[in-house]
Scaffold this motif. Structure first.
Motif, PDB file in Angstrom:
ATOM      1  N   PHE A  85      37.018  28.438 -32.718  1.00 38.63           N
ATOM      2  CA  PHE A  85      36.516  29.501 -33.216  1.00 38.63           C
ATOM      3  C   PHE A  85      35.627  30.495 -33.133  1.00 38.63           C
ATOM      4  N   GLY A  88      31.705  31.767 -34.217  1.00 37.73           N
ATOM      5  CA  GLY A  88      31.667  31.248 -35.465  1.00 37.73           C
ATOM      6  C   GLY A  88      32.579  31.499 -36.914  1.00 37.73           C
ATOM      7  N   TYR A  90      36.312  31.025 -38.151  1.00 34.15           N
ATOM      8  CA  TYR A  90      37.349  29.851 -37.134  1.00 34.15           C
ATOM      9  C   TYR A  90      38.627  31.186 -37.367  1.00 34.15           C
ATOM     10  N   HIS A 159      37.468  24.317 -29.827  1.00 35.98           N
ATOM     11  CA  HIS A 159      36.627  25.222 -28.930  1.00 35.98           C
ATOM     12  C   HIS A 159      35.728  26.303 -30.346  1.00 35.98           C
ATOM     13  N   HIS A 160      34.518  26.810 -29.375  1.00 31.34           N
ATOM     14  CA  HIS A 160      33.637  27.619 -29.943  1.00 31.34           C
ATOM     15  C   HIS A 160      33.338  28.812 -28.665  1.00 31.34           C
ATOM     16  N   PRO A 172      27.374  26.731 -36.905  1.00 28.42           N
ATOM     17  CA  PRO A 172      29.053  26.721 -37.401  1.00 28.42           C
ATOM     18  C   PRO A 172      28.312  24.475 -37.824  1.00 28.42           C
ATOM     19  N   GLU A 188      34.695  18.718 -29.093  1.00 32.52           N
ATOM     20  CA  GLU A 188      33.869  20.038 -28.930  1.00 32.52           C
ATOM     21  C   GLU A 188      33.731  20.746 -27.026  1.00 32.52           C
ATOM     22  N   PHE A 190      31.622  24.707 -25.973  1.00 30.71           N
ATOM     23  CA  PHE A 190      31.566  25.726 -26.086  1.00 30.71           C
ATOM     24  C   PHE A 190      31.278  26.843 -24.827  1.00 30.71           C
ATOM     25  N   THR A 199      23.758  29.692 -30.455  1.00 29.98           N
ATOM     26  CA  THR A 199      25.183  29.059 -31.029  1.00 29.98           C
ATOM     27  C   THR A 199      23.922  27.162 -31.481  1.00 29.98           C
ATOM     28  N   SER A 201      24.888  24.485 -33.492  1.00 31.49           N
ATOM     29  CA  SER A 201      25.967  23.598 -33.951  1.00 31.49           C
ATOM     30  C   SER A 201      25.713  22.268 -35.243  1.00 31.49           C
TER      31      SER A 201
END
Length: 441
Positions: A85, A88, A90, A159-160, A172, A188, A190, A199, A201
């Protein structure tokens, strides 16, 4: 909060109309509650250690699509799938579903509800303003449904990445559903650049009977970023949730784990490591509810604060009246490098049953002067001695849940973090803060 903040978010909600099929009413309900309760301040008990004034004073704009594809940070050598992502959104081009799609249902949030909008009611709304804002402003995320009996051995990476975003925010929302006897390992990660982004989430998960969910929440956001991350998990009989939260990046970062044990012999293992450099704030919250008899939970959190760094742990275990035979433990230990570092601990037990075994302990101190002297007197360089002691200190929280490859990478990050602080003076014995005694019930 200024009216301009509410007005800005109201417009953002209107711009998201129809993006997630069926979610428009849910958004409005969430925002109505936000208007009523407002965003939290340091006067709120749960937020006393982290200041959200940047969020209350001015609305964050929604992040725009990235102009260029960013590099993807390496995490582990082998993965079942990689979901990326960027700002934010995909990225199908950067993602790789591998063979996972053959064994499980994996789809973007918007596609999941397209064929059945009524299922949007399964999305958790939340009861605090930060979670509610995620519900009101969620745009993208992933839904992973693992069929009964399917075991996914290699981890799924999410992955953000934030890049060239400015003062913007992303919200997200991920959903994980594990069928009976299935297993899944989700990491996850970031990361981002130097912009002052936010962020926010949320990951919600249902672990069915006999299933096992392993989850890592790894924060390496940029130095000016704000991070708020939550996971909400329910665990059925003989199921297990295993969590590792690692917080290294961001200017201020907060992770919350809300876990409900709903079946006998359900288990929750929640571990955490936070390293707060100068000017950083890292906050970790756990809320574990034992709703039925004979379930177990164990929490191990290790924190380190450099000069003018701040860490906090607020862990609460609730044992309901019918939850006889509960076994629950919390262990928090922190190191501070001098008196300007800050480590806060607030372990809590709320017990309504009689036949239970519950304990919690909190300890705050500094690197052991005698241990450092012992190592250096035998030829170990001071910086290496410090790294060895810190690695041993964090090992309790690292070895239980993190995959081997990721654990090695985290150890490397800790070693590099310590190497950057090689010039810190060795503390004197009389500088050691007080220890809080362990309590058992």
């Amino acid at each position: 909060m200024p009216d301009s903040v509410f007005t800005a978010y109201e417009k953002q909600i209107a711009d998201l109309h129809g993006i997630v099929p069926g979610a428009d009413t849910l958004r409005q309900q969430a925002f109505k509650t936000i208007r009523a309760i407002g965003l939290p301040s340091v006067r709120s008990e749960d937020w006393r250690y982290m200041d959200l004034s940047p969020v209350r004073e001015a609305a964050f704009d929604p992040a725009k699509p990235a102009a260029h594809a960013p590099a993807i940070p390496p995490l582990v050598d082998e993965a079942a799938a990689r979901l990326v992502f960027v700002n934010g959104r995909y990225s199908e081009d950067l993602s790789d579903l591998g063979d996972l799609w053959q064994a499980a249902s994996i789809r973007p949030l918007v596609n999941h509800f397209m064929s059945n909008e009524a299922r949007v009611g399964e999305l958790m709304r939340g009861n605090d303003a930060v979670t509610l804002l995620n519900t009101a402003l969620m745009r993208d995320g992933m839904v992973l449904s693992i069929p009964a009996g399917v075991e996914i051995e290699e981890p799924v990476l999410i992955h953000h990445i934030m890049t060239q975003s400015g003062r913007t925010a992303v919200h997200p929302r991920h959903v994980i559903e594990l069928g009976e006897g299935s297993t899944l390992n989700v990491i996850e990660h970031f990361s981002g650049d130097d912009d002052a982004y936010w962020t926010n989430s949320v990951l919600q998960a249902r672990v069915s009977e006999g299933a096992v969910l392993t989850h890592t929440h790894f924060v390496e956001d940029g130095p000016n970023a704000l991070h708020t991350g939550q996971i909400h998990v329910s665990v059925d009989a003989e199921g297990a949730y295993r969590s590792m939260a690692v917080s290294l990046g961001g200017k201020a970062a907060r992770f919350e784990a809300h876990v409900r044990l709903l079946g006998e012999e359900a288990d929750a293992t929640i571990d955490g490591i936070t390293l707060a450099a100068t000017g950083q704030v890292h906050d970790m919250i756990t809320r574990v509810t034992h709703a039925v008899p004979n379930a177990t939970s164990d929490q191990v959190v290790r924190a380190i604060a450099d000069s003018r760094g701040k860490t906090a742990f607020q862990g609460k275990v609730r044992v309901d009246r019918d939850a006889q035979g509960t076994d629950a433990n919390q262990s928090f230990k922190a190191l501070v490098f001098d008196r300007t570092g800050e480590a806060n601990a607030k372990p809590e037990l709320e017990i309504f049953a009689d036949d239970v075994k519950c304990g919690h302990g909190a300890t705050v101190g500094q690197l052991d002067e005698k241990a450092l002297f012992y190592l250096t007197s035998r030829g170990v360089a001071p910086v290496t001695a410090r790294q060895m002691l810190v690695e041993a200190f964090t090992a309790d929280a690292l070895v239980r849940t993190a995959p081997a490859g990721l654990a090695a990478l985290i150890r490397d990050r800790i070693e590099a973090w310590m190497a950057a602080r090689h010039d810190r003076p060795i503390p004197k014995a009389d500088d050691t803060p007080e220890d809080a005694p362990e309590e058992t019930h």
